[in-house]
Design a protein around this motif. Structure first.
Motif: not given
Length: 282
Positions: A252-271
């Motif tokens: 489960m942590s893969y979402l936060l360690t690998h996917l989230r850094p590839r998103l715009d920070p503001d978009l990541a917070t929204q998602i």
């Protein structure tokens, strides 16, 4: 409010919007998620990576372990949203279905009101809806109207999203913003995604690091494109860990360690934060 296994809350924090702590099915022999301690370890890793809530989509009859979820939530500090609902017919014995199908409305409502289920999970078929899907979605719509909890939908290989919305929203009067469409990454058709988003549904992209589902390299750009098209407030992501082999690696942590850094920070917070709180409210 959002219904978690420890009670109703008004915020979820950083959320894995689709996963399974427990799951067992005859179509996945030898891959059961049945033990508490591996689930505890997985939640610990998720928490250590900054995760705060896991939404478990495991429905009735698939070893969802409602009995174990409250203690796991207390021990790890991770909020858990549990599901009622029903999967495709292949996941159950004919005898169990014959006994259960006539009582679905009652069973779904009882799970929400008595057992703290926070969503109703149902499933479509490959590029269409069979009679089982129509029956379970009708029961889900009735239970939604009685309780207000959202309906989440397993789209088989990401297909039939518009068929689902036609049934649930146009025919059964479920507000589209109360519907979460899962596995859209498995059928990466931008036209379908935009049609579903324009209808008002939440779009869940789940199961990263499944190379055969074209997830890792398409999901960030797909999310960005949908956000640019005006649908940022309707996007969700989840891990969808369904087998023991997926535990821990990537986990489960893969979402936060690998996917989230590839998103715009503001978009990541929204998602990861804002959208799940709205998607799973009632």
């Amino acid at each position: 409010m959002i219904r978690t296994v420890l009670g109703d809350v008004d915020q979820l924090g950083v959320t894995n919007s689709h996963d399974h702590l427990f799951l067992a099915s005859p179509v996945l022999p030898g891959q059961e998620l049945t033990d508490v301690e591996p689930a505890f370890t997985e939640l610990q890793r998720f928490r250590a990576s900054g995760g705060e809530t896991v939404v478990q989509w495991t429905p009735m009859g698939m070893h969802r372990r409602l009995d174990a979820l409250p203690d796991l939530s207390r021990r790890t500090g991770v909020a858990i949203v549990a599901a009622t609902g029903l999967h495709q017919a292949q996941h159950y014995s004919p005898e169990w279905l014959a006994e259960t199908l006539p009582r679905l409305d009652e069973l779904f409502v009882n799970d929400v009101t008595e057992h703290r289920a926070g969503l109703i999970k149902v499933a479509g078929g490959f590029h269409g809806l069979d009679t089982h899907a129509v029956h379970t979605m009708t029961a889900a719509a009735n239970a939604h109207h009685a309780t207000g909890v959202p309906i989440t939908v397993h789209l088989e290989l990401g297909t039939a999203a518009l068929d689902v919305l036609d049934l649930l929203c146009d025919k059964l009067n479920v507000p589209p913003h109360r519907v979460v469409l899962g596995h859209l990454n498995r059928f990466p058709d931008p036209w379908v995604h935009r049609q579903a988003a324009a209808a008002g549904a939440f779009l869940a992209f789940d199961g990263p690091s499944r190379a055969n589902h074209a997830t890792d390299w398409l999901t960030p750009s797909t999310l960005a494109d949908l956000a640019d098209a005006g649908f940022a407030a309707q996007l969700l992501v989840g891990g969808d860990t369904t087998t023991a082999a997926a535990r821990g690696m990537p986990g489960m942590s893969y979402l936060l360690t690998h996917l989230r850094p590839r998103l715009d920070p503001d978009l990541a917070t929204q998602i990861f934060v804002a959208n799940p709180t709205r998607a799973f409210s009632f």
